[in-house]
Structure formats: structure tokens, C-alpha cells
Scaffold this active site. Structure first.
Site, PDB file in Angstrom:
ATOM      1  N   THR A  25      51.309  52.441  45.953  1.00  0.00           N
ATOM      2  CA  THR A  25      50.247  52.151  44.981  1.00  0.00           C
ATOM      3  C   THR A  25      49.183  51.236  45.599  1.00  0.00           C
ATOM      4  O   THR A  25      47.982  51.421  45.364  1.00  0.00           O
ATOM      5  CB  THR A  25      50.867  51.515  43.712  1.00  0.00           C
ATOM      6  OG1 THR A  25      51.839  52.428  43.214  1.00  0.00           O
ATOM      7  CG2 THR A  25      49.823  51.250  42.652  1.00  0.00           C
ATOM      8  N   ARG A  32      36.235  21.678  43.953  1.00  0.00           N
ATOM      9  CA  ARG A  32      35.610  20.950  42.852  1.00  0.00           C
ATOM     10  C   ARG A  32      34.781  19.784  43.390  1.00  0.00           C
ATOM     11  O   ARG A  32      35.329  18.883  44.026  1.00  0.00           O
ATOM     12  CB  ARG A  32      36.690  20.389  41.904  1.00  0.00           C
ATOM     13  CG  ARG A  32      37.382  21.461  41.069  1.00  0.00           C
ATOM     14  CD  ARG A  32      36.421  22.016  40.052  1.00  0.00           C
ATOM     15  NE  ARG A  32      36.996  23.019  39.177  1.00  0.00           N
ATOM     16  CZ  ARG A  32      36.935  24.344  39.380  1.00  0.00           C
ATOM     17  NH1 ARG A  32      36.350  24.836  40.459  1.00  0.00           N
ATOM     18  NH2 ARG A  32      37.432  25.191  38.493  1.00  0.00           N
ATOM     19  N   LYS A  92      31.453  37.097  44.065  1.00  0.00           N
ATOM     20  CA  LYS A  92      32.823  37.606  43.925  1.00  0.00           C
ATOM     21  C   LYS A  92      32.945  38.351  42.597  1.00  0.00           C
ATOM     22  O   LYS A  92      32.567  37.827  41.547  1.00  0.00           O
ATOM     23  CB  LYS A  92      33.816  36.440  43.963  1.00  0.00           C
ATOM     24  CG  LYS A  92      35.278  36.895  43.929  1.00  0.00           C
ATOM     25  CD  LYS A  92      36.214  35.747  44.189  1.00  0.00           C
ATOM     26  CE  LYS A  92      36.610  34.993  42.965  1.00  0.00           C
ATOM     27  NZ  LYS A  92      37.435  35.744  41.981  1.00  0.00           N
ATOM     28  N   ILE A 125      53.808  48.244  44.535  1.00  0.00           N
ATOM     29  CA  ILE A 125      54.613  48.880  45.582  1.00  0.00           C
ATOM     30  C   ILE A 125      53.671  49.428  46.662  1.00  0.00           C
ATOM     31  O   ILE A 125      52.484  49.670  46.404  1.00  0.00           O
ATOM     32  CB  ILE A 125      55.521  49.999  45.012  1.00  0.00           C
ATOM     33  CG1 ILE A 125      54.669  51.097  44.360  1.00  0.00           C
ATOM     34  CG2 ILE A 125      56.512  49.417  44.012  1.00  0.00           C
ATOM     35  CD1 ILE A 125      55.486  52.342  43.987  1.00  0.00           C
ATOM     36  N   PRO A 126      54.173  49.597  47.895  1.00  0.00           N
ATOM     37  CA  PRO A 126      53.294  49.988  49.010  1.00  0.00           C
ATOM     38  C   PRO A 126      52.442  51.224  48.730  1.00  0.00           C
ATOM     39  O   PRO A 126      51.236  51.235  49.029  1.00  0.00           O
ATOM     40  CB  PRO A 126      54.281  50.231  50.156  1.00  0.00           C
ATOM     41  CG  PRO A 126      55.433  49.320  49.838  1.00  0.00           C
ATOM     42  CD  PRO A 126      55.554  49.315  48.344  1.00  0.00           C
ATOM     43  N   GLN A 186      42.555  24.576  37.740  1.00  0.00           N
ATOM     44  CA  GLN A 186      42.834  24.499  39.178  1.00  0.00           C
ATOM     45  C   GLN A 186      43.712  23.282  39.463  1.00  0.00           C
ATOM     46  O   GLN A 186      43.386  22.171  39.063  1.00  0.00           O
ATOM     47  CB  GLN A 186      41.516  24.398  39.970  1.00  0.00           C
ATOM     48  CG  GLN A 186      40.607  25.604  39.829  1.00  0.00           C
ATOM     49  CD  GLN A 186      41.126  26.828  40.584  1.00  0.00           C
ATOM     50  OE1 GLN A 186      42.186  26.789  41.216  1.00  0.00           O
ATOM     51  NE2 GLN A 186      40.373  27.921  40.515  1.00  0.00           N
ATOM     52  N   HIS A 246      48.870  43.815  43.753  1.00  0.00           N
ATOM     53  CA  HIS A 246      50.268  43.376  43.848  1.00  0.00           C
ATOM     54  C   HIS A 246      51.119  44.492  43.269  1.00  0.00           C
ATOM     55  O   HIS A 246      51.327  44.571  42.057  1.00  0.00           O
ATOM     56  CB  HIS A 246      50.456  42.086  43.045  1.00  0.00           C
ATOM     57  CG  HIS A 246      51.771  41.415  43.315  1.00  0.00           C
ATOM     58  ND1 HIS A 246      52.184  40.303  42.646  1.00  0.00           N
ATOM     59  CD2 HIS A 246      52.752  41.701  44.202  1.00  0.00           C
ATOM     60  CE1 HIS A 246      53.378  39.924  43.107  1.00  0.00           C
ATOM     61  NE2 HIS A 246      53.728  40.777  44.041  1.00  0.00           N
ATOM     62  N   THR A 269      45.785  29.065  43.268  1.00  0.00           N
ATOM     63  CA  THR A 269      45.441  27.635  43.263  1.00  0.00           C
ATOM     64  C   THR A 269      45.697  26.976  41.898  1.00  0.00           C
ATOM     65  O   THR A 269      45.559  25.770  41.768  1.00  0.00           O
ATOM     66  CB  THR A 269      43.972  27.451  43.652  1.00  0.00           C
ATOM     67  OG1 THR A 269      43.169  28.321  42.845  1.00  0.00           O
ATOM     68  CG2 THR A 269      43.727  27.779  45.115  1.00  0.00           C
TER      69      THR A 269
HETATM   70  O1  LIG Z   1      44.269  31.350  44.279  1.00  0.00           O
HETATM   71  C1  LIG Z   1      43.210  31.734  43.744  1.00  0.00           C
HETATM   72  C2  LIG Z   1      42.672  32.984  43.959  1.00  0.00           C
HETATM   73  C3  LIG Z   1      41.490  33.325  43.352  1.00  0.00           C
HETATM   74  N1  LIG Z   1      40.853  32.463  42.538  1.00  0.00           N
HETATM   75  C4  LIG Z   1      39.575  32.898  41.926  1.00  0.00           C
HETATM   76  O2  LIG Z   1      38.520  32.029  42.358  1.00  0.00           O
HETATM   77  C5  LIG Z   1      37.650  31.739  41.286  1.00  0.00           C
HETATM   78  C6  LIG Z   1      37.635  30.255  41.047  1.00  0.00           C
HETATM   79  O3  LIG Z   1      36.772  29.938  40.002  1.00  0.00           O
HETATM   80  P1  LIG Z   1      36.533  28.451  39.478  1.00  0.00           P
HETATM   81  O4  LIG Z   1      35.698  28.639  38.256  1.00  0.00           O
HETATM   82  O5  LIG Z   1      35.810  27.728  40.581  1.00  0.00           O
HETATM   83  O6  LIG Z   1      37.853  27.837  39.184  1.00  0.00           O
HETATM   84  C7  LIG Z   1      38.121  32.554  40.083  1.00  0.00           C
HETATM   85  O7  LIG Z   1      37.370  33.739  40.046  1.00  0.00           O
HETATM   86  C8  LIG Z   1      39.568  32.889  40.409  1.00  0.00           C
HETATM   87  O8  LIG Z   1      39.948  34.150  39.915  1.00  0.00           O
HETATM   88  C9  LIG Z   1      41.375  31.227  42.317  1.00  0.00           C
HETATM   89  O9  LIG Z   1      40.827  30.398  41.564  1.00  0.00           O
HETATM   90  N2  LIG Z   1      42.548  30.888  42.938  1.00  0.00           N
END
Ligand SMILES: O=c1ccn([C@@H]2O[C@H](COP(=O)(O)O)[C@@H](O)[C@H]2O)c(=O)[nH]1
Length: 232
Positions: free
Chosen positions: A69, A181, A33, A66-67, A190, A64, A119
Site C-alpha cells: 500500500t 517556536r 507544506k 503495509i509495504p 508541540q 504508514h 513532535t
Molecule cells: O512530527 C511532526 C511531523 C509533522 N508535523 C507537521 O508540522 C506542522 C507544524 O505546525 P505548527 O503549527 O508549527 O505546530 C503541522 O503541519 C504538522 O502536521 C509536526 O508538527 N510534527
């Protein structure tokens, strides 16, 4: 698909050199990613590198806007030929539709994923900081349904919501879960987490697992340990 191919590892590093070093440290990872930090710093060079090494790519830029963009940003991102691309569901119906229309005009489109609720946000911050007057699970369901009704291919949600979204949105809707985790790892920022095995059992298609692997002193060993756990 092999179970370990369902783990996406984020390249949350400051520059191209660090990203390449991380990919080399984890040769068995097939799906990477690229998020805001690395893309703002390194640009598309990291995407070229990953493609040259036959890796799948989740371009997590979380549009995130406007449409008009959002449509322009999607048009630019789609040219990179990535596998997944993100937009916030809360950008609204018209922005989601603009992203989908842009994708439909492309020959090799990515799967478009809508972020339901980050999250790192819990029920308390949703209610008191963001002033959203409905319960968190209901809000996430509404965001996923808004995305699906407007042609988005899947959602990003925490593992805690994935069973409900799977039940309501069905099997033809990709569910990708960060907030994963292993028992031995810190949650960090998180807030809505589950273990890798719990997340897959709940119905996630893919897991995003970063720091527990990448910030460990033995990333390859931790990767193998997580793969072992999900295969048991
Ligand atoms: O809601 C969300 C959307 C994206 N992320 C992304 O995932 C990884 C999580 O990394 P960890 O190190 O496992 O916490 C990170 O790149 C976030 O930008 C997310 O955590 N939550």
C-alpha cells in the site's frame, strides 16, 4: 540558499480557498507544506496552484501502511512532482524499502523523508501510552538510522534531536524540523520545541513553522520577524 528559504510554512487549512488566501497573505514564502487536512479536502488542485506560482512543495501525507500500500501511495504521490514526501519510519523496513524502490523507478522523484517520532509526543507518552521501552532520544536515533540504512533521503525530527542525528547520519541526510517556536509563541500541542535560530544552529536543513505565523493577527510581520531572527 537564502535563510528564509529554509522555512517551510504548512497550509493547515480546511479548503482550497483558505489555502490560496494564506499563500496570498505571505507572498515571500517560497516553500509550502500540504498536509492531510488540506489534501483530503482539496486534492491535487492545491499542488497545481502552488506550482503555477513557482512554490516548492512538501507533501506531508505521512504514509504508514503495509509495504504494498505504501508503494502504491508513493507511486501516486510521486506523479505530482513535489519536493518532499513523508512516510513514518515506524511503518518498518519493508515499507521504507518499498517507498524507495518506487521512487527509484520514477524520473522526477521527491526527497523521501521518514518521520522519526511526532513532535507532539514526549518521553512520557512514548513510555506510557505507546509502551516503547527505550529512551526517547535513542528511539529517534534508531528510527532515523533505520530510514537511512534503507535508502530514505532524510528525517523529520524535532530540533531537540537534530544535533545528534546530524552527527550520526552525516551531511547527506536531510533533517527537517517541525516543533519550532519563536520565544514569543505558544507551544500548543508541540512537546519537543526549540526556537528557529536554535534549530538551525543545531543542524536542521529546513524548519516547519505554522501557527506562530499563520494564526497571528499579522502573519507577514511575524514572518519577517522570524526571518530577521535567523539572519542575525
Ligand atoms: O512530527 C511532526 C511531523 C509533522 N508535523 C507537521 O508540522 C506542522 C507544524 O505546525 P505548527 O503549527 O508549527 O505546530 C503541522 O503541519 C504538522 O502536521 C509536526 O508538527 N510534527
Amino acid at each position: 540558499m537564502l535563510p528564509q528559504e529554509r522555512i517551510i510554512v504548512p497550509l493547515d487549512v480546511p479548503d482550497l480557498e483558505s489555502a490560496i488566501a494564506q499563500v496570498e497573505t505571505l507572498p515571500d514564502v517560497t516553500f509550502w507544506k500540504v498536509g492531510l487536512e488540506l489534501f483530503v479536502s482539496a486534492g491535487p488542485a492545491i499542488l497545481d496552484y502552488l506550482k503555477q506560482h513557482n512554490k516548492r512543495i512538501f507533501l506531508d501525507l505521512k504514509f504508514h501502511d503495509i509495504p504494498n500500500t505504501v508503494a502504491g501511495a508513493c507511486r501516486a504521490a510521486i506523479k505530482y512532482n513535489v519536493d518532499f514526501l513523508t512516510i513514518h519510519a515506524s511503518a518498518g523496513k519493508e515499507a521504507l524499502q518499498a517507498a524507495v524502490e518506487t521512487k527509484q523507478a520514477s524520473t522526477a522523484p521527491p526527497k523521501l523523508l521518514a518521520v522519526t517520532l511526532l513532535t507532539s509526543i514526549n518521553d512520557r507518552s512514548l513510555a506510557f501510552d505507546l509502551q516503547v521501552p527505550i529512551e526517547l532520544p535513542e528511539y529517534i536515533l534508531k528510527m532515523a538510522m533505520l530510514a537511512q540504512e534503507n535508502g530514505i533521503d532524510g528525517a523529520v525530527c524535532s530540533p531537540q534531536e537534530v544535533a545528534k542525528l546530524r552527527e550520526v547520519c552525516g551531511d547527506n541526510f536531510w533533517l527537517i524540523c517541525p516543533g519550532v517556536r519563536p520565544e514569543f509563541a505558544d507551544n500548543g500541542d508541540q512537546k519537543r520545541v526549540m526556537t528557529p535560530k536554535q534549530a538551525l544552529n543545531a543542524g536542521a536543513d529546513y524548519l516547519v513553522i505554522g501557527r506562530p505565523i499563520t494564526q497571528s493577527e499579522t502573519p507577514q510581520l511575524i514572518w519577517q520577524k522570524i526571518c530577521q531572527e535567523i539572519m542575525e
